[in-house]
Design an enzyme around this catalytic site. Structure first.
Site, PDB file in Angstrom:
ATOM      1  N   GLY A 166       8.018  -9.166  -1.415  1.00 11.59           N
ATOM      2  CA  GLY A 166       8.711  -9.503  -2.608  1.00 11.59           C
ATOM      3  C   GLY A 166       7.933 -11.173  -2.767  1.00 11.59           C
ATOM      4  O   GLY A 166       7.220 -11.344  -3.031  1.00 11.59           O
ATOM      5  N   HIS A 195       6.104 -11.856   4.360  1.00  4.15           N
ATOM      6  CA  HIS A 195       5.345 -12.463   3.415  1.00  4.15           C
ATOM      7  C   HIS A 195       5.367 -13.949   3.188  1.00  4.15           C
ATOM      8  O   HIS A 195       6.577 -14.383   3.132  1.00  4.15           O
ATOM      9  CB  HIS A 195       5.812 -11.679   2.098  1.00  4.15           C
ATOM     10  CG  HIS A 195       5.125 -10.298   2.456  1.00  4.15           C
ATOM     11  ND1 HIS A 195       5.025  -8.958   3.057  1.00  4.15           N
ATOM     12  CD2 HIS A 195       3.581 -10.041   2.072  1.00  4.15           C
ATOM     13  CE1 HIS A 195       4.565  -8.260   2.624  1.00  4.15           C
ATOM     14  NE2 HIS A 195       3.973  -8.297   1.548  1.00  4.15           N
ATOM     15  N   GLU A 198       1.362 -16.575   0.611  1.00  2.16           N
ATOM     16  CA  GLU A 198       0.533 -15.469  -0.385  1.00  2.16           C
ATOM     17  C   GLU A 198      -0.052 -16.514  -1.394  1.00  2.16           C
ATOM     18  O   GLU A 198      -1.148 -17.512  -1.853  1.00  2.16           O
ATOM     19  CB  GLU A 198       1.091 -14.484  -0.499  1.00  2.16           C
ATOM     20  CG  GLU A 198       0.116 -13.686  -1.211  1.00  2.16           C
ATOM     21  CD  GLU A 198       0.793 -12.552  -1.787  1.00  2.16           C
ATOM     22  OE1 GLU A 198       2.297 -12.634  -1.071  1.00  2.16           O
ATOM     23  OE2 GLU A 198      -0.095 -11.514  -2.551  1.00  2.16           O
ATOM     24  N   ASP A 278      -2.090  -2.736  -1.261  1.00  6.45           N
ATOM     25  CA  ASP A 278      -2.301  -1.942  -2.124  1.00  6.45           C
ATOM     26  C   ASP A 278      -2.862  -1.396  -3.110  1.00  6.45           C
ATOM     27  O   ASP A 278      -3.460  -1.481  -4.072  1.00  6.45           O
ATOM     28  CB  ASP A 278      -1.233  -2.386  -3.462  1.00  6.45           C
ATOM     29  CG  ASP A 278       0.736  -3.651  -2.466  1.00  6.45           C
ATOM     30  OD1 ASP A 278       1.409  -2.216  -2.436  1.00  6.45           O
ATOM     31  OD2 ASP A 278       0.469  -4.252  -2.573  1.00  6.45           O
TER      32      ASP A 278
END
Ligand SMILES: *[C@@H]1O[C@H](CO)[C@@H](O)[C@H](O)[C@H]1NC(C)=O
Ligand SMILES: *[C@@H]1O[C@H](CO)[C@@H](O)[C@H](O)[C@H]1NC(C)=O
Length: 341
Positions: A166, A195, A198, A278
């Protein structure tokens, strides 16, 4: 949920009578993809173009999982860990119900069951191994306990770890909801990745490793801004899940690949893998990520072999299966298994 065929989105929309802004693969692709570097927040907005089509639909979810394995087999992948948020595909027992769906009867629990079925049918059909990682969402700490419970329940049906995904740029502070879930994961031996770094600051990476006890860091690029932390993670052999094309298009890194953090990771012999993130939204595939590393960063074939072996060593399979996977790589690469890396 970021690795779906555009044709599948169109087929499902037609079957369910959901209007789309375009009806051909070409046009719909143009609507979904990010072509130019944007921001992480813009990127995350792309999911809203299609998630309402597939969420809550049993047939779609299972088909997506199955086709995903086929796509990976075509990319010559022999083992893959795929991640998604069960809640974002559900339409009941999830609060709030995502993507403006009406309440239905597909729970996060059943989503995991369907994905696991799709993946294992894919494994049998395409003869590769696929495992899954369930995501907590940064902005929904009250879903996280559910996620870890699903990891426990489905650990014998292909779920190998928990993740936290997210928008880090909006939610970078420590949250007790995620903390409790990760504590439970540690207690039950559920593998952990997060995550972090990033787009968020190095403090997010520090929290991921020290508080959430992450065994791998998703992206982790901004770790480099805190040299003390970076040196510490290097010494610990922390694994970074690097996604070159993703990091360029989400604006996480300088679009000039020659300045990519993975160039530093390589120089410092860090432990990292190359991943797609993705492929639907980046209109990419694994080959393009490896090509970028080859063309713009000078990665050699030997370096690819070495990093693939590190990736396999860092995977979340049980030890014996991990050794089998490594054995397959050693054989494919013409190496003897006892060669130390
Ligand atoms: C979880 O948090 C979201 C966002 O803050 C809120 O809308 C929702 O009502 C909460 N759900 C539960 C079960 O507490
Ligand atoms: C990379 O890190 C993983 C843990 O995530 C570890 O199991 C593996 O052995 C490391 N690889 C190397 C080459 O040290």
């Amino acid at each position: 949920d970021g690795a779906i065929r555009v044709q599948t989105i169109i087929d499902v929309a037609k079957r369910r009578g959901i209007p789309l802004p375009a009806n051909t693969v070409e046009e719909m692709t143009q609507i979904i993809i990010l072509e130019k570097p944007a921001t992480l927040t813009t990127f995350l907005g792309k999911f809203a173009e299609y998630m309402h089509v597939v969420a809550g639909d049993r047939e779609a979810i299972k088909r997506i999982a199955y086709e995903f394995v086929e796509d990976k087999a075509k990319e010559r992948v022999i083992y893959v860990e795929v991640r998604y948020s069960p809640h974002l595909l559900a339409n009941t027992q999830v609060d709030p119900i995502p993507w403006n769906q009406k309440e239905g009867d597909l729970s996060p629990d059943e989503v995991v069951h369907l994905v696991s079925e799709g993946l294992s049918e894919g494994e049998r059909a395409f003869n590769i191994k696929a495992r899954s990682i369930l995501c907590c969402m940064r902005h929904m700490p009250n879903w996280s306990m559910d996620v870890v419970e699903l990891c426990k329940k489905y650990r014998h049906e292909g779920v190998v770890a928990i993740d936290l995904a997210g928008d880090e740029s909006l939610n970078c502070e420590v949250n007790p909801g995620h903390g409790k879930a990760y504590e439970e994961a540690v207690r039950c031996g559920v593998h952990r990745t997060v995550h972090a770094g990033e787009v968020g600051p190095p403090s997010v990476v520090k929290e991921a490793v020290e508080v959430l006890k992450a065994e791998r860091v998703g992206h982790g690029y901004r770790t480099l801004e805190d040299q003390a932390l970076y040196r510490k993670l290097l010494a610990q052999n922390m694994h970074f899940e690097v996604c070159p094309i993703s990091s360029k298009l989400t604006g996480a890194c300088d679009p000039d690949f020659t300045k990519h953090p993975v160039v530093t990771f390589r120089k410092d012999k860090a432990n990292y893998s190359l991943n797609t993130d993705d492929p639907l939204i980046f209109n990419s595939n694994l080959l393009l990520d490896y090509s970028a590393a080859h063309k713009y960063m000078g990665f050699t074939e030997d370096e690819f072999k070495r990093l693939n072996i590190r990736s396999a060593e860092s995977c979340f399979l049980p030890e014996t299966e991990k050794r089998e996977l490594l054995q397959s790589l050693y054989e494919a690469y013409g190496m003897i298994q006892s060669t130390p890396f």
